[in-house]
Design an enzyme around this catalytic site. Structure first.
Site, PDB file in Angstrom:
ATOM      1  N   LYS A 102       0.826  -1.217   0.000  1.00  0.00           N
ATOM      2  CA  LYS A 102       0.000   0.000   0.000  1.00  0.00           C
ATOM      3  C   LYS A 102       0.852   1.255   0.000  1.00  0.00           C
ATOM      4  CE  LYS A 102      -4.334  -1.646   2.030  1.00  0.00           C
ATOM      5  NZ  LYS A 102      -5.309  -1.482   3.118  1.00  0.00           N
TER       6      LYS A 102
ATOM      7  N   LYS B 119      -5.609 -11.287  -6.334  1.00  0.00           N
ATOM      8  CA  LYS B 119      -6.829 -11.388  -5.529  1.00  0.00           C
ATOM      9  C   LYS B 119      -7.841 -10.331  -5.961  1.00  0.00           C
ATOM     10  CE  LYS B 119      -5.702  -8.274  -1.764  1.00  0.00           C
ATOM     11  NZ  LYS B 119      -5.581  -7.949  -0.370  1.00  0.00           N
TER      12      LYS B 119
ATOM     13  N   LYS C 277     -10.818  -4.168  -4.062  1.00  0.00           N
ATOM     14  CA  LYS C 277     -11.403  -2.900  -4.510  1.00  0.00           C
ATOM     15  C   LYS C 277     -10.317  -1.914  -4.922  1.00  0.00           C
ATOM     16  CE  LYS C 277     -12.285  -2.598   0.314  1.00  0.00           C
ATOM     17  NZ  LYS C 277     -13.255  -3.238   1.173  1.00  0.00           N
TER      18      LYS C 277
HETATM   19  P1  TYM Z   1     -10.858  -6.067   4.575  1.00  0.00           P
HETATM   20  O1  TYM Z   1     -11.881  -5.078   4.977  1.00  0.00           O
HETATM   21  O2  TYM Z   1      -9.885  -5.693   3.510  1.00  0.00           O
HETATM   22  O3  TYM Z   1     -11.551  -7.408   4.097  1.00  0.00           O
HETATM   23  C1  TYM Z   1     -12.544  -8.065   4.873  1.00  0.00           C
HETATM   24  C2  TYM Z   1     -12.324  -9.568   4.799  1.00  0.00           C
HETATM   25  O4  TYM Z   1     -12.387 -10.020   3.428  1.00  0.00           O
HETATM   26  C3  TYM Z   1     -11.268 -10.841   3.149  1.00  0.00           C
HETATM   27  N1  TYM Z   1     -10.929 -10.717   1.717  1.00  0.00           N
HETATM   28  C4  TYM Z   1     -10.865 -11.751   0.859  1.00  0.00           C
HETATM   29  N2  TYM Z   1     -11.056 -13.072   1.031  1.00  0.00           N
HETATM   30  C5  TYM Z   1     -10.931 -13.861  -0.062  1.00  0.00           C
HETATM   31  N3  TYM Z   1     -10.624 -13.391  -1.289  1.00  0.00           N
HETATM   32  C6  TYM Z   1     -10.416 -12.080  -1.513  1.00  0.00           C
HETATM   33  N4  TYM Z   1     -10.138 -11.630  -2.723  1.00  0.00           N
HETATM   34  C7  TYM Z   1     -10.528 -11.186  -0.405  1.00  0.00           C
HETATM   35  N5  TYM Z   1     -10.403  -9.847  -0.259  1.00  0.00           N
HETATM   36  C8  TYM Z   1     -10.653  -9.580   1.044  1.00  0.00           C
HETATM   37  C9  TYM Z   1     -10.168 -10.298   4.045  1.00  0.00           C
HETATM   38  O5  TYM Z   1      -9.146 -11.253   4.241  1.00  0.00           O
HETATM   39  C10 TYM Z   1     -10.933  -9.984   5.310  1.00  0.00           C
HETATM   40  O6  TYM Z   1     -11.066 -11.141   6.120  1.00  0.00           O
HETATM   41  N6  TYM Z   1      -7.540  -5.602   8.298  1.00  0.00           N
HETATM   42  C11 TYM Z   1      -8.812  -6.220   7.910  1.00  0.00           C
HETATM   43  C12 TYM Z   1      -9.950  -5.758   8.781  1.00  0.00           C
HETATM   44  C13 TYM Z   1      -9.724  -5.938  10.229  1.00  0.00           C
HETATM   45  C14 TYM Z   1      -9.782  -7.149  10.968  1.00  0.00           C
HETATM   46  C15 TYM Z   1      -9.498  -6.810  12.304  1.00  0.00           C
HETATM   47  C16 TYM Z   1     -10.045  -8.467  10.604  1.00  0.00           C
HETATM   48  C17 TYM Z   1      -9.415  -4.939  11.122  1.00  0.00           C
HETATM   49  N7  TYM Z   1      -9.285  -5.454  12.374  1.00  0.00           N
HETATM   50  C18 TYM Z   1      -9.462  -7.780  13.313  1.00  0.00           C
HETATM   51  C19 TYM Z   1      -9.999  -9.438  11.616  1.00  0.00           C
HETATM   52  C20 TYM Z   1      -9.707  -9.089  12.939  1.00  0.00           C
HETATM   53  C21 TYM Z   1      -9.110  -5.812   6.483  1.00  0.00           C
HETATM   54  O7  TYM Z   1      -8.638  -4.826   6.001  1.00  0.00           O
HETATM   55  O8  TYM Z   1     -10.057  -6.590   5.858  1.00  0.00           O
END
Ligand code: TYM
Length: 332
Positions: free
Chosen positions: A112, A195, A198
């Protein structure tokens, strides 16, 4: 009951199919057997450029989507990260036991920050995984259902919990990642070795759950495949076809090998049309339910107020124990 916790960022108007299949779908299943904490990490959402005018609405929209896919506010605690000040407080303590080099090795930060130039990146983007560790460790969590891209962050949370416990005394529970291999990485339809995300350069390979179903069906019909004709599951040789099989299998509940048998002698066109149909059947009622929840913001806010109260009662107990261990004087 063992505890499960996870979060999804309010960085867009809609969850995408990767978010749903990789993570949120597991959340719904896990609330049956676990005491569940599911939240919207709005503090994570401000670590990159964003529009403050849309954040609150996107936070509500995220909650509406969780409810619409089946997260049940009577069984699961649903809340917004910024409503739980103890998370930010715990982040500070954890940041003091995180190595600078250790934080520098986080690949998501490297990716990022490379995009915008590392000097333009905020310190919040750098400390993001420590905030995420606090999200988890404040709640004595057993399992964290996430997609593959969060594995390294989970590993950091585990390391920080172990380090804290060995330095100050056993207080923090060491969480396990819950990553469902088949669905842990859903790929971009146009670039099926990357992957679905967005932040991809083009959104032609991205399926947003709340988009017009016709638009998503069209994206599926123009998904990149390969120059062969045979439909089989082989993510290395046939990433595009395998991704479509995974998506259709997940949404229909039909195992991949059953699908492969069904497509014997058929072409990629059939696979795409059927996958688009299954997606349309899934998102059409979902969009209606999201709209209904969005029509009643007072109800959403009431759910979040209840969730925050419950979440704070747990997080404040952990924080007090942490503060005692690090030697902070208790307020009189
Ligand atoms: P975020 O908001 O980017 O994504 C939410 C969840 O979706 C999963 N994900 C995917 N899984 C499969 N294939 C894909 N292409 C794909 N893109 C996204 C992500 O792995 C995630 O589980 N940092 C985290 C949010 C967060 C969090 C936490 C999660 C903040 N604090 C504590 C667990 C525990 C994030 O940015 O996810």
């Amino acid at each position: 009951r063992p505890r499960v916790l996870s979060g999804i960022q309010p960085t867009s108007d809609s969850f995408h199919l990767g978010n749903y299949l990789g993570a949120v779908r597991q959340w719904v299943a896990l609330q049956e057997d676990f005491e569940a904490f599911y939240f919207i990490p709005d503090m994570h959402a401000i670590t990159v450029a964003y529009d403050p005018a849309t954040l609150a609405e996107r936070t509500r929209l995220s909650v509406a989507q969780l409810l619409a896919v089946g997260v049940d506010p009577d069984r699961s605690t649903i809340y917004v990260q910024s409503h739980i000040p103890e998370i930010a407080q715990l982040t500070w303590v954890l940041s003091c036991i995180t190595g600078f080099g250790e934080a520098s090795r986080m690949t998501q930060f490297k990716d990022k920050s490379a995009k915008q130039g590392v000097d333009a990146a905020g310190v919040g983007l750098f400390t993001y995984p420590i905030l995420m560790a606090a999200d988890i460790l404040a709640f004595d969590v057993d399992r964290v259902p996430v997609g593959e891209d969060q594995r390294q962050h989970l590993e950091l949370a585990r390391n920080l919990a172990q380090r804290f416990n060995s330095r100050f005394g056993a207080v923090l529970k060491v969480p396990e990642a819950h990553i469902v291999k088949e669905f842990a990485k859903i790929y971009d339809l146009q670039n099926p070795t990357a992957k679905m995300s967005k932040s991809a350069e083009s959104d032609r390979g991205l399926i947003n759950l709340l988009d017009e179903p016709k638009r998503s069906a069209k994206k599926i019909r123009s998904a990149v495949t390969d120059t062969e004709t045979e439909i089989r599951f082989d993510p290395v040789a046939k990433p595009g076809v395998s991704n479509l099989l995974t998506i259709q299998s997940a949404l229909s509940g039909t195992p991949v090998d059953v699908l492969v048998d069904k497509y014997a002698g058929k072409g990629y066109g059939d696979l795409k049309v059927d996958t688009a149909d299954v997606l349309t059947e899934f998102v059409t009622p979902l969009r209606g339910r999201v709209a209904e929840f969005m029509d009643d913001p007072a109800e959403l806010d009431a759910i979040l107020a209840r969730g925050a109260e419950r979440a704070r009662s747990v997080a404040s107990t952990t924080l007090r124990a942490v503060y005692d261990k690090v030697g902070f004087l208790a307020p009189g």
